[in-house]
Design an enzyme around this catalytic site. Structure first.
Site, PDB file in Angstrom:
ATOM      1  N   ALA A  91       0.692  -1.214  -0.075  1.00  0.00           N
ATOM      2  CA  ALA A  91       0.007  -0.099   0.166  1.00  0.00           C
ATOM      3  C   ALA A  91       0.926   1.365   0.070  1.00  0.00           C
ATOM      4  O   ALA A  91       1.808   1.434   1.012  1.00  0.00           O
ATOM      5  CB  ALA A  91      -0.837  -0.093   1.341  1.00  0.00           C
ATOM      6  N   THR A  94       1.561   8.552  -3.466  1.00  0.00           N
ATOM      7  CA  THR A  94       2.612   9.810  -3.713  1.00  0.00           C
ATOM      8  C   THR A  94       1.933  11.197  -3.384  1.00  0.00           C
ATOM      9  O   THR A  94       0.652  11.392  -3.581  1.00  0.00           O
ATOM     10  CB  THR A  94       2.936   9.933  -5.116  1.00  0.00           C
ATOM     11  OG1 THR A  94       2.023   9.926  -6.073  1.00  0.00           O
ATOM     12  CG2 THR A  94       4.042   8.650  -5.312  1.00  0.00           C
ATOM     13  N   GLN A 149      14.300  11.705  -4.714  1.00  0.00           N
ATOM     14  CA  GLN A 149      13.967  12.403  -6.162  1.00  0.00           C
ATOM     15  C   GLN A 149      13.452  13.583  -5.904  1.00  0.00           C
ATOM     16  O   GLN A 149      12.752  13.772  -4.799  1.00  0.00           O
ATOM     17  CB  GLN A 149      12.851  11.264  -6.631  1.00  0.00           C
ATOM     18  CG  GLN A 149      11.933  11.642  -7.824  1.00  0.00           C
ATOM     19  CD  GLN A 149      12.730  11.986  -8.950  1.00  0.00           C
ATOM     20  OE1 GLN A 149      13.729  13.006  -9.267  1.00  0.00           O
ATOM     21  NE2 GLN A 149      12.670  11.071 -10.102  1.00  0.00           N
ATOM     22  N   PHE A 150      13.787  14.567  -6.909  1.00  0.00           N
ATOM     23  CA  PHE A 150      13.078  15.831  -6.702  1.00  0.00           C
ATOM     24  C   PHE A 150      11.432  15.927  -6.634  1.00  0.00           C
ATOM     25  O   PHE A 150      10.897  15.099  -7.166  1.00  0.00           O
ATOM     26  CB  PHE A 150      13.486  16.425  -8.155  1.00  0.00           C
ATOM     27  CG  PHE A 150      13.022  17.888  -8.229  1.00  0.00           C
ATOM     28  CD1 PHE A 150      14.254  19.075  -8.028  1.00  0.00           C
ATOM     29  CD2 PHE A 150      11.875  18.316  -8.365  1.00  0.00           C
ATOM     30  CE1 PHE A 150      13.961  20.271  -8.201  1.00  0.00           C
ATOM     31  CE2 PHE A 150      11.604  19.703  -8.645  1.00  0.00           C
ATOM     32  CZ  PHE A 150      12.648  20.348  -8.350  1.00  0.00           C
ATOM     33  N   GLY A 151      11.231  16.516  -5.755  1.00  0.00           N
ATOM     34  CA  GLY A 151       9.915  16.660  -5.380  1.00  0.00           C
ATOM     35  C   GLY A 151       9.076  15.483  -4.604  1.00  0.00           C
ATOM     36  O   GLY A 151       7.830  15.382  -4.311  1.00  0.00           O
ATOM     37  N   TYR A 155       7.881  11.132   0.100  1.00  0.00           N
ATOM     38  CA  TYR A 155       7.851   9.614  -0.411  1.00  0.00           C
ATOM     39  C   TYR A 155       9.381   9.088  -0.386  1.00  0.00           C
ATOM     40  O   TYR A 155       9.463   7.643   0.401  1.00  0.00           O
ATOM     41  CB  TYR A 155       7.645   9.620  -1.931  1.00  0.00           C
ATOM     42  CG  TYR A 155       7.485   8.580  -2.722  1.00  0.00           C
ATOM     43  CD1 TYR A 155       6.256   7.689  -2.611  1.00  0.00           C
ATOM     44  CD2 TYR A 155       8.536   7.624  -3.338  1.00  0.00           C
ATOM     45  CE1 TYR A 155       5.730   6.716  -3.338  1.00  0.00           C
ATOM     46  CE2 TYR A 155       8.362   6.587  -3.917  1.00  0.00           C
ATOM     47  CZ  TYR A 155       6.937   5.805  -3.775  1.00  0.00           C
ATOM     48  OH  TYR A 155       6.907   4.634  -4.629  1.00  0.00           O
ATOM     49  N   GLY A 186      11.998   0.089  -9.403  1.00  0.00           N
ATOM     50  CA  GLY A 186      12.170   1.355 -10.157  1.00  0.00           C
ATOM     51  C   GLY A 186      10.906   1.776 -10.696  1.00  0.00           C
ATOM     52  O   GLY A 186       9.755   1.687 -10.233  1.00  0.00           O
TER      53      GLY A 186
END
Ligand code: CAA
Length: 249
Positions: A91, A94, A149-151, A155, A186
């Protein structure tokens, strides 16, 4: 007598979840897809996607952010099915935005599902697994927990946290026949990834050595491998399935 191992997949009707359910069922497990009951269309789709597997896959409503609901769910299943042998925590949501724009709700909502959800689900099954001397727990992390990761400060923090949790729990239950591992997917062909703006996604795919998005079944077969009875010597591991997007050793 039905001697199939019982597997619970949280987020079981999601992008990776459905394929994970299908693979586990094909590996001879009896699978319960535990997910929010709110998406009726998706539920009908899930029923159609798993119809060929007969009673090997069923759906049960569960909100992983609710500690008590997870406890009741696990206790109920142990009463009706005798055990939960395999738990896959898939589960996840984002709430992508840069930290400068992120509000508290976007942080907390994500943490409640992606990290508290893993605690709630694992906490609910761990007593039964250790008491019975067998268990396989597979937590779905992410390459973005390894790289950032950008943004995705929220997460990435949750997905990195999942693997810390995995390693700690793996040590606690190793002598009891229970293994705990993480899979770090990925970029795969799921609704979550397809929601990334096209231009951003195309740039990411250009950096993947294999040259394409992953397929959910490629994650699912790794989960099935780690949850096999014969996988008892793999524990505390993080298995990357990312097309070479991030390599380390
Ligand atoms: N690296 C460096 N700079 C970047 C950047 C990047 N990756 N992306 C955007 N920028 C730049 C912008 O060009 C902009 O520059 P200027 O201010 O000079 O114009 C600046 O950073 C700020 O941009 P914004 O804050 O305005 O960002 P935005 O609102 O345009 O978009 C975002 C932010 C929504 C997070 C967007 O970058 C995005 O969607 N990124 C993808 C996030 C992602 O990969 N999510 C994965 C989801 S799937 C998943 O998570 C599954 C899994 O496990 C793999």
């Amino acid at each position: 007598m039905d001697d199939r191992r019982i597997a619970v997949v949280t987020g079981g009707i999601g992008g990776l979840g459905t394929e994970i359910c299908r693979h586990l069922a094909r590996a001879g497990r009896r699978v319960i897809a535990a997910d929010l009951p709110v998406r009726e269309e998706r539920l009908a789709g899930f029923a159609a996607e798993t119809a060929d597997l007969g009673d090997a896959v069923s759906f049960a409503p569960l909100d992983v952010t609710d500690f008590d609901a997870c406890q009741d769910f696990a206790a109920g299943l142990e009463r009706s099915h005798g055990a939960i042998d395999i738990l896959v925590c898939a589960a996840g949501i984002t709430r992508d935005t840069t930290l400068r724009k992120m509000d508290e709700r976007q942080w907390r909502e994500l943490m409640r599902v992606n990290l508290d959800g893993v605690f709630n689900a694992c906490r609910a099954v761990v007593e039964g697994m250790t008491a019975r001397g067998f268990g396989r727990i597979v937590n779905i992390s992410s390459v973005n927990g390894q790289t950032g990761q950008f943004g995705q400060t929220n997460y990435a923090a949750a997905k990195a946290g999942i693997h810390g949790f995995t390693m700690a729990l793996a040590r606690e239950v190793a002598r009891k026949g229970v293994t705990v591992n993480s899979v770090a997917p990925g970029y795969c062909r799921t609704a979550m990834v397809m929601a990334v703006p096209d231009a951003v996604r195309e740039q990411i795919v250009a950096q993947i050595p294999v040259g394409r998005l992953g397929e959910p079944r490629e994650i699912a077969r790794t989960v099935a491998f780690l949850s096999d009875d014969d996988a008892g010597y793999i524990t505390g591991a993080l298995v990357p399935v990312n097309g070479g997007y991030f390599m380390s050793f």
